[in-house]
Scaffold this motif. Structure first.
Motif, PDB file in Angstrom:
ATOM      1  N   GLU A  38       0.826  -1.198   0.000  1.00  0.00           N
ATOM      2  CA  GLU A  38       0.000   0.000   0.000  1.00  0.00           C
ATOM      3  C   GLU A  38       0.862   1.250   0.000  1.00  0.00           C
ATOM      4  N   GLU A  39       1.959   1.229   0.751  1.00  0.00           N
ATOM      5  CA  GLU A  39       2.838   2.390   0.810  1.00  0.00           C
ATOM      6  C   GLU A  39       3.539   2.626  -0.524  1.00  0.00           C
ATOM      7  N   GLU A  40       3.709   1.584  -1.318  1.00  0.00           N
ATOM      8  CA  GLU A  40       4.408   1.710  -2.585  1.00  0.00           C
ATOM      9  C   GLU A  40       3.503   2.207  -3.713  1.00  0.00           C
ATOM     10  N   ILE A  41       2.184   2.276  -3.472  1.00  0.00           N
ATOM     11  CA  ILE A  41       1.249   2.715  -4.504  1.00  0.00           C
ATOM     12  C   ILE A  41       1.503   4.179  -4.813  1.00  0.00           C
ATOM     13  N   GLU A  42       1.644   4.472  -6.095  1.00  0.00           N
ATOM     14  CA  GLU A  42       1.836   5.853  -6.515  1.00  0.00           C
ATOM     15  C   GLU A  42       1.610   5.935  -8.009  1.00  0.00           C
ATOM     16  N   PHE A  43       0.550   6.626  -8.394  1.00  0.00           N
ATOM     17  CA  PHE A  43       0.300   6.876  -9.804  1.00  0.00           C
ATOM     18  C   PHE A  43      -0.498   8.161  -9.946  1.00  0.00           C
ATOM     19  N   LYS A  44      -0.494   8.718 -11.146  1.00  0.00           N
ATOM     20  CA  LYS A  44      -1.133   9.997 -11.417  1.00  0.00           C
ATOM     21  C   LYS A  44      -2.529   9.804 -11.981  1.00  0.00           C
ATOM     22  N   PHE A 127      -3.284  14.812  -9.774  1.00  0.00           N
ATOM     23  CA  PHE A 127      -2.726  14.528  -8.453  1.00  0.00           C
ATOM     24  C   PHE A 127      -2.107  13.140  -8.474  1.00  0.00           C
ATOM     25  N   ILE A 128      -1.366  12.848  -7.424  1.00  0.00           N
ATOM     26  CA  ILE A 128      -0.747  11.540  -7.265  1.00  0.00           C
ATOM     27  C   ILE A 128      -1.564  10.750  -6.246  1.00  0.00           C
ATOM     28  N   VAL A 129      -1.977   9.558  -6.625  1.00  0.00           N
ATOM     29  CA  VAL A 129      -2.717   8.656  -5.740  1.00  0.00           C
ATOM     30  C   VAL A 129      -1.693   7.892  -4.908  1.00  0.00           C
ATOM     31  N   LYS A 130      -1.908   7.888  -3.588  1.00  0.00           N
ATOM     32  CA  LYS A 130      -0.964   7.240  -2.673  1.00  0.00           C
ATOM     33  C   LYS A 130      -1.617   6.149  -1.834  1.00  0.00           C
ATOM     34  N   SER A 131      -2.767   5.644  -2.285  1.00  0.00           N
ATOM     35  CA  SER A 131      -3.461   4.592  -1.538  1.00  0.00           C
ATOM     36  C   SER A 131      -4.234   3.728  -2.521  1.00  0.00           C
ATOM     37  N   PRO A 132      -4.644   2.563  -2.082  1.00  0.00           N
ATOM     38  CA  PRO A 132      -5.481   1.738  -2.963  1.00  0.00           C
ATOM     39  C   PRO A 132      -6.810   2.442  -3.221  1.00  0.00           C
ATOM     40  N   ILE A 133      -7.406   2.132  -4.343  1.00  0.00           N
ATOM     41  CA  ILE A 133      -8.716   2.677  -4.674  1.00  0.00           C
ATOM     42  C   ILE A 133      -9.760   1.643  -4.281  1.00  0.00           C
ATOM     43  N   LYS A 134     -10.703   2.069  -3.468  1.00  0.00           N
ATOM     44  CA  LYS A 134     -11.765   1.165  -3.035  1.00  0.00           C
ATOM     45  C   LYS A 134     -12.729   0.978  -4.195  1.00  0.00           C
ATOM     46  N   GLU A 135     -12.953  -0.263  -4.536  1.00  0.00           N
ATOM     47  CA  GLU A 135     -13.746  -0.575  -5.710  1.00  0.00           C
ATOM     48  C   GLU A 135     -15.231  -0.571  -5.396  1.00  0.00           C
ATOM     49  N   SER A 136     -15.765   0.615  -5.421  1.00  0.00           N
ATOM     50  CA  SER A 136     -17.197   0.824  -5.285  1.00  0.00           C
ATOM     51  C   SER A 136     -17.533   1.810  -6.406  1.00  0.00           C
ATOM     52  N   TYR A 137     -18.752   2.220  -6.508  1.00  0.00           N
ATOM     53  CA  TYR A 137     -19.028   3.280  -7.468  1.00  0.00           C
ATOM     54  C   TYR A 137     -19.850   4.328  -6.776  1.00  0.00           C
ATOM     55  N   ALA A 139     -15.841   5.095  -7.167  1.00  0.00           N
ATOM     56  CA  ALA A 139     -14.651   4.567  -6.501  1.00  0.00           C
ATOM     57  C   ALA A 139     -14.148   5.603  -5.495  1.00  0.00           C
ATOM     58  N   MET A 140     -13.506   5.125  -4.422  1.00  0.00           N
ATOM     59  CA  MET A 140     -13.030   6.046  -3.391  1.00  0.00           C
ATOM     60  C   MET A 140     -11.508   5.976  -3.279  1.00  0.00           C
ATOM     61  N   ILE A 141     -10.905   7.144  -3.328  1.00  0.00           N
ATOM     62  CA  ILE A 141      -9.460   7.257  -3.168  1.00  0.00           C
ATOM     63  C   ILE A 141      -9.207   7.763  -1.759  1.00  0.00           C
ATOM     64  N   GLY A 142      -8.360   7.068  -1.023  1.00  0.00           N
ATOM     65  CA  GLY A 142      -8.125   7.420   0.371  1.00  0.00           C
ATOM     66  C   GLY A 142      -7.095   8.515   0.582  1.00  0.00           C
ATOM     67  N   LYS A 143      -6.047   8.526  -0.231  1.00  0.00           N
ATOM     68  CA  LYS A 143      -4.960   9.474   0.017  1.00  0.00           C
ATOM     69  C   LYS A 143      -4.401   9.978  -1.309  1.00  0.00           C
ATOM     70  N   ILE A 144      -4.313  11.297  -1.428  1.00  0.00           N
ATOM     71  CA  ILE A 144      -3.722  11.905  -2.620  1.00  0.00           C
ATOM     72  C   ILE A 144      -2.694  12.940  -2.198  1.00  0.00           C
ATOM     73  N   GLU A 145      -1.772  13.215  -3.095  1.00  0.00           N
ATOM     74  CA  GLU A 145      -0.729  14.219  -2.855  1.00  0.00           C
ATOM     75  C   GLU A 145      -0.501  15.025  -4.125  1.00  0.00           C
ATOM     76  N   SER A 146       0.163  16.126  -3.970  1.00  0.00           N
ATOM     77  CA  SER A 146       0.611  16.960  -5.086  1.00  0.00           C
ATOM     78  C   SER A 146      -0.530  17.338  -6.026  1.00  0.00           C
ATOM     79  N   VAL A 147      -1.626  17.841  -5.440  1.00  0.00           N
ATOM     80  CA  VAL A 147      -2.760  18.272  -6.256  1.00  0.00           C
ATOM     81  C   VAL A 147      -2.372  19.550  -6.973  1.00  0.00           C
ATOM     82  N   GLU A 148      -2.635  19.547  -8.277  1.00  0.00           N
ATOM     83  CA  GLU A 148      -2.300  20.711  -9.103  1.00  0.00           C
ATOM     84  C   GLU A 148      -3.470  21.001 -10.037  1.00  0.00           C
ATOM     85  N   VAL A 149      -3.845  22.281 -10.096  1.00  0.00           N
ATOM     86  CA  VAL A 149      -4.876  22.695 -11.044  1.00  0.00           C
ATOM     87  C   VAL A 149      -4.170  22.995 -12.366  1.00  0.00           C
TER      88      VAL A 149
END
Length: 156
Positions: A38-44, A127-137, A139-149
């Protein structure tokens, strides 16, 4: 005879304790490995921000955005409520709005945590996703970083 039964039962108890101890240690290793994964998850991810959701799609041209913004501003919440929240009081959404959302391929929604940034509906963000995505609809992302408009919504 009593000694044999005593030692036999003692041996069984020791074997059971050893077996359960080994299971617990093995399960803890699996949990630790999952935490590391989970800590290694990182994608844009990128898309349009609306009401605490990311509609994941490519940045569109201004003609598409004009219709998109109009429908999202005026009908997103009704569409969302009608499509995803079960209620006895559901009102039917007018067919033209349903057709619009279907014509753009529906909404690819991800619930995102509050960023602390002053995001406006219609901003195109990344933004960069730093957590697993909960598979619901949606979908829920728990942790994000580096949000940029990337493209602030103009004229709203």
């Amino acid at each position: 005879m009593k000694r044999i039964i005593f030692f036999l039962l003692l041996g069984i108890i020791i074997a059971m304790i050893f077996f359960f101890y080994k299971q617990i240690v093995f399960e803890n290793k699996e949990v630790k490995n999952e935490v590391v994964k989970e800590e290694e998850i990182e994608f844009k991810m990128s898309g349009y921000y609306y009401f605490g959701y990311l509609d994941q799609r490519e940045k569109q041209d201004s003609e598409f955005e004009k219709d998109y913004f109009h429908n999202m501003d005026n009908h997103f919440q009704d569409y969302y409520h009608n499509m995803f929240i079960m209620s006895k009081n559901d009102k039917k959404l007018e067919e033209e709005y349903m057709k619009y959302f279907e014509s753009i391929g529906g909404l690819r929604l991800y619930s995102i945590p509050s960023t602390g940034l002053n995001l406006k509906n219609g901003d195109y963000i990344t933004f960069i996703v730093k957590s697993p995505i909960k598979e619901s609809y949606p979908a829920m992302i728990g942790k994000i970083e580096s949000v940029e408009v990337l493209h602030p919504r103009v004229g709203h």
